[in-house]
Design an enzyme around this catalytic site. Structure first.
Site, short mmCIF file in Angstrom:
data_model
loop_
_atom_site.label_atom_id
_atom_site.label_comp_id
_atom_site.label_asym_id
_atom_site.label_seq_id
_atom_site.Cartn_x
_atom_site.Cartn_y
_atom_site.Cartn_z
N THR A 27 0.81 -1.23 0.00
CA THR A 27 0.00 0.00 0.00
C THR A 27 0.85 1.27 0.00
O THR A 27 0.29 2.37 -0.07
CB THR A 27 -0.92 0.04 1.24
OG1 THR A 27 -0.11 -0.06 2.40
CG2 THR A 27 -1.96 -1.07 1.21
N ALA A 28 2.16 1.15 0.13
CA ALA A 28 3.00 2.35 0.21
C ALA A 28 4.44 2.00 -0.13
O ALA A 28 4.80 0.81 -0.23
CB ALA A 28 2.94 2.93 1.64
N TYR A 169 14.90 -2.36 16.30
CA TYR A 169 14.66 -2.41 14.85
C TYR A 169 15.82 -3.13 14.16
O TYR A 169 15.62 -4.02 13.32
CB TYR A 169 14.49 -1.00 14.27
CG TYR A 169 14.34 -1.00 12.76
CD1 TYR A 169 13.18 -1.48 12.17
CD2 TYR A 169 15.38 -0.55 11.93
CE1 TYR A 169 13.04 -1.51 10.79
CE2 TYR A 169 15.25 -0.57 10.55
CZ TYR A 169 14.08 -1.05 9.98
OH TYR A 169 13.95 -1.09 8.61
N LYS A 173 16.10 -6.66 11.79
CA LYS A 173 16.69 -6.76 10.45
C LYS A 173 17.90 -7.70 10.44
O LYS A 173 18.17 -8.33 9.42
CB LYS A 173 17.03 -5.36 9.91
CG LYS A 173 15.77 -4.51 9.63
CD LYS A 173 14.85 -5.17 8.59
CE LYS A 173 13.63 -4.34 8.24
NZ LYS A 173 12.78 -4.96 7.19
N LEU A 201 19.23 4.50 3.58
CA LEU A 201 18.27 5.63 3.65
C LEU A 201 17.39 5.69 2.40
O LEU A 201 17.88 5.90 1.29
CB LEU A 201 19.08 6.92 3.78
CG LEU A 201 18.32 8.19 4.13
CD1 LEU A 201 17.88 8.16 5.59
CD2 LEU A 201 19.19 9.42 3.86
N GLU A 205 7.22 6.41 3.51
CA GLU A 205 6.48 6.79 4.73
C GLU A 205 7.12 6.20 5.99
O GLU A 205 6.59 6.34 7.09
CB GLU A 205 5.02 6.32 4.61
CG GLU A 205 4.28 7.02 3.49
CD GLU A 205 2.88 6.46 3.23
OE1 GLU A 205 2.34 5.77 4.12
OE2 GLU A 205 2.34 6.71 2.15
#
Ligand code: NDP
Ligand code: 8X3
Length: 275
Positions: A27-28, A169, A173, A201, A205
């Site tokens: 969706t993004a 986070y 990953k 980077l 969103e």
């Protein structure tokens, strides 16, 4: 002669036209870009996300533009029974999945481990690790049975280097990286491939989600830089899945030219955003 017909996009051999891909988090951002890019290459798509108000129009738009079949499917990858139901639905639709892009993921907050939020940890671990596992566990057996298929996990440079206040986070990953390597070991002797694409980077969103809607703070992350765009990462995903069947990319690590490690980023002096 066949090769001539297959040289469809950008002059490269198109080995994926007519295949079917499931993309999570479509969706993004990166997932949406993967949908557009793979659609352009003639791959039929099943697009997964929670925001159906975005999913349905996107699916319709890509279907019209690319002339391929695009099905939207509302699913939270953390919902294990929901994932199992999705697999039954794929069977009902008669769909065999050739490509799975495990892209759905997120960061919440930037906190030291000693004062992070349990809820943020749960959301990151449940989505980035367990959600990816739910999807993989559900779709890989069919690929193994057909002895063909490719899973691409969207990892991160955060799976190669840790950075301050990103510990949990980064741990998710690192887990994606370990699972990519672990599954590959398990898949030896089959023709099923698994790869990770690990970006640095990238302006999506992602930071708005990380900072819970704080647009100014999110903008500061990219200010004064030229970050990757979602399309750059989708290009890499397309490259990875389009390699010849005897080639298996393990990890494709990519950063914008302005960034050479999570700690080394050229930012225009006027920037003033976060490192
Ligand atoms: P976005 O926030 O733009 O997109 C994230 C996507 O994930 C959305 O489509 C969202 O859809 C979906 N998603 C989140 N949680 C769930 C869930 N539980 N179930 C289903 N879908 C979910 O971020 P990016 O495109 O940047 O992020 C995509 C991936 O790329 C993530 O795994 C991220 O960690 C990784 N990444 C991002 C980088 C960056 O700098 N942007 C760099 C390196 C890696 P919805 O909310 O509709 O469900
Ligand atoms: C997203 C990129 O550097 O914010 O995975 O961890 S970073």
């Amino acid at each position: 002669m066949l090769a001539l017909f297959q040289r469809g996009y950008h002059g490269f051999m198109n080995r994926i036209r007519g295949q079917t891909a499931v993309i999570t988090g479509a969706t993004a951002g990166i997932g949406e870009a993967c949908a557009r890019t793979l659609g352009e290459a003639g791959v039929h798509l099943v697009l997964i996300g929670r925001r159906t108000h975005r999913l349905a129009p996107l699916a319709a738009e890509i279907e019209v533009e690319s002339g391929i079949r695009v099905l939207p499917y509302e699913l939270d990858v953390r919902d294990r029974p929901g994932v199992n139901h999705f697999i039954e639905w794929l069977d009902d639709e008669g769909l065999n999945i050739d490509i799975l892009v495990n892209n759905a993921g997120l960061a919440r907050g930037l906190d030291a481990v000693h004062d992070g939020s349990h809820d943020d940890w749960d959301e990151m671990i449940d989505t980035n690790i367990k959600g990816l596992l739910n999807m993989t566990r559900a779709i890989l057996p069919g690929m193994i049975a057909r002895d063909s298929g490719h899973v691409v996990n969207i990892g991160s440079i955060a799976g190669h280097w840790v950075y301050p206040n990103g510990g949990v986070y980064c741990a998710t990953k690192y887990a994606v990286r370990a699972l990519t390597e672990g599954a590959n070991v398990d898949l030896v002797g089959t023709n099923v491939r698994m790869s990770s694409v690990d970006p640095g980077l990238a302006e999506t969103e992602f930071s708005v989600v990380r900072f819970r809607g704080d647009e100014d703070r999110a903008r500061g992350v990219y200010e004064g830089t030229r970050p990757l765009m979602a399309e750059d990462i989708a290009d890499a995903v397309r490259y990875v899945v389009n390699t010849a069947p005897h080639v298996n990319v393990l990890h494709l690590v990519m950063m914008p030219t302005v960034q050479r490690s999570p700690y080394v980023l050229a930012r225009e002096p006027s920037g003033g955003g976060e490192d």
